[in-house]
Design a protein around this motif. Structure first.
Motif, PDB file in Angstrom:
ATOM      1  N   GLU A   1       0.837  -1.206   0.000  1.00  0.00           N
ATOM      2  CA  GLU A   1       0.000   0.000   0.000  1.00  0.00           C
ATOM      3  C   GLU A   1       0.869   1.252   0.000  1.00  0.00           C
ATOM      4  OE1 GLU A   1      -3.246   2.169  -0.562  1.00  0.00           O
ATOM      5  OE2 GLU A   1      -3.251  -0.012  -0.576  1.00  0.00           O
TER       6      GLU A   1
ATOM      7  N   LYS B   1       2.323   1.702  -3.475  1.00  0.00           N
ATOM      8  CA  LYS B   1       1.284   2.218  -4.374  1.00  0.00           C
ATOM      9  C   LYS B   1       1.101   3.715  -4.175  1.00  0.00           C
ATOM     10  CE  LYS B   1      -3.646   1.815  -5.406  1.00  0.00           C
ATOM     11  NZ  LYS B   1      -4.895   1.076  -5.142  1.00  0.00           N
TER      12      LYS B   1
ATOM     13  N   GLU C   1      -4.365   1.643 -11.911  1.00  0.00           N
ATOM     14  CA  GLU C   1      -5.090   1.170 -10.729  1.00  0.00           C
ATOM     15  C   GLU C   1      -6.105   0.076 -11.070  1.00  0.00           C
ATOM     16  OE1 GLU C   1      -5.368   4.462  -7.361  1.00  0.00           O
ATOM     17  OE2 GLU C   1      -6.258   5.167  -9.244  1.00  0.00           O
TER      18      GLU C   1
ATOM     19  N   PHE D   1       0.226  -3.071  -8.935  1.00  0.00           N
ATOM     20  CA  PHE D   1       0.717  -2.902  -7.568  1.00  0.00           C
ATOM     21  C   PHE D   1       0.811  -4.223  -6.798  1.00  0.00           C
ATOM     22  CE2 PHE D   1      -1.173   1.217  -8.716  1.00  0.00           C
ATOM     23  CZ  PHE D   1      -0.039   1.997  -8.605  1.00  0.00           C
ATOM     24  N   THR D   2       0.248  -5.293  -7.335  1.00  0.00           N
ATOM     25  CA  THR D   2       0.310  -6.596  -6.669  1.00  0.00           C
ATOM     26  C   THR D   2       1.055  -7.647  -7.493  1.00  0.00           C
ATOM     27  OG1 THR D   2      -1.846  -7.210  -7.595  1.00  0.00           O
ATOM     28  CG2 THR D   2      -1.836  -6.220  -5.382  1.00  0.00           C
TER      29      THR D   2
ATOM     30  N   ALA E   1       5.898  -3.285  -8.341  1.00  0.00           N
ATOM     31  CA  ALA E   1       5.905  -1.913  -7.819  1.00  0.00           C
ATOM     32  C   ALA E   1       7.189  -1.647  -7.052  1.00  0.00           C
ATOM     33  CB  ALA E   1       4.685  -1.680  -6.933  1.00  0.00           C
TER      34      ALA E   1
END
Length: 195
Positions: free
Chosen positions: A12, A15, A38, A43-44, A60
């Motif tokens: 998080e 991100k 997004e 991001f994962t 990321a």
């Protein structure tokens, strides 16, 4: 799947930092690009299937590692690049890896017995090339400068055809081409290999 893990809190934070950095460029269309990112697994996603940061959130983290390496080169006086060029090229150089990796189940012999294991695999829906695909996706929302395009397109380094080597030709014009390539290598094989 991976020995190294990235916590949900760090994912998080990564991100948030990436979005803040991208927003800070004030590049027209960046809001559209961020919204698109997004909506993907950027991001994962892992950074690779088995080489560097092959874990959730690895892509990321790798992008931020490359950002730190290239920024350090510029801050150290090795070359001159605009802050927005550093941000855009490093954080988006592997955008082609969004929605690219999938979890696959395979049978593998472990300690003499066959076991079902999960590992990362690739499902490339647009196999046009690594740097080319990143540039295509980015330019769907924002314009890249010639230097940024060259840096992202050629961040993997020299191509096999020594008679037609766009890496060397572009690196002679845009030193950032060589700098992002080495920042990418340093991040993957030095920084991330120790994680």
């Amino acid at each position: 799947m991976a020995d190294f893990t990235i916590s949900p809190e760090e994912m998080e934070a990564n991100k948030k930092r990436i979005i803040e950095l991208l927003t800070s460029t004030n590049r027209p269309g960046m809001d559209r690009l961020i919204k698109w990112i997004e909506g993907t697994d950027f991001f994962t996603a892992p950074a690779s299937t088995k080489y560097h940061l092959h874990c959730k959130g690895g892509l990321a983290k790798h992008s931020l590692n490359v950002y730190e390496r290239l920024k350090a080169k510029v801050d150290g006086g090795l070359l001159e690049l605009k802050p927005e060029t550093i941000i855009i090229t490093t954080l988006l150089h592997d955008l082609c890896k969004a929605n690219f990796y999938v979890v696959q189940k395979r049978n593998r012999k472990i300690d003499g017995a066959w076991q079902e294991v999960e590992e990362w695999g690739v499902e490339d829906k647009l196999p046009v090339g690594h740097g080319e695909k990143s540039c295509y996706l980015i330019q769907s929302c924002i314009r890249l400068t010639s230097e940024e395009y060259a840096m992202i397109r050629l961040h993997m380094g020299r191509e096999t055809d020594k008679n037609n080597d766009p890496f060397s030709q572009c690196a002679a014009i845009f030193p950032g081409v060589a700098a992002i390539h080495t920042a990418d290598l340093e991040s993957a094989f030095i920084i991330e290999a120790r994680m």
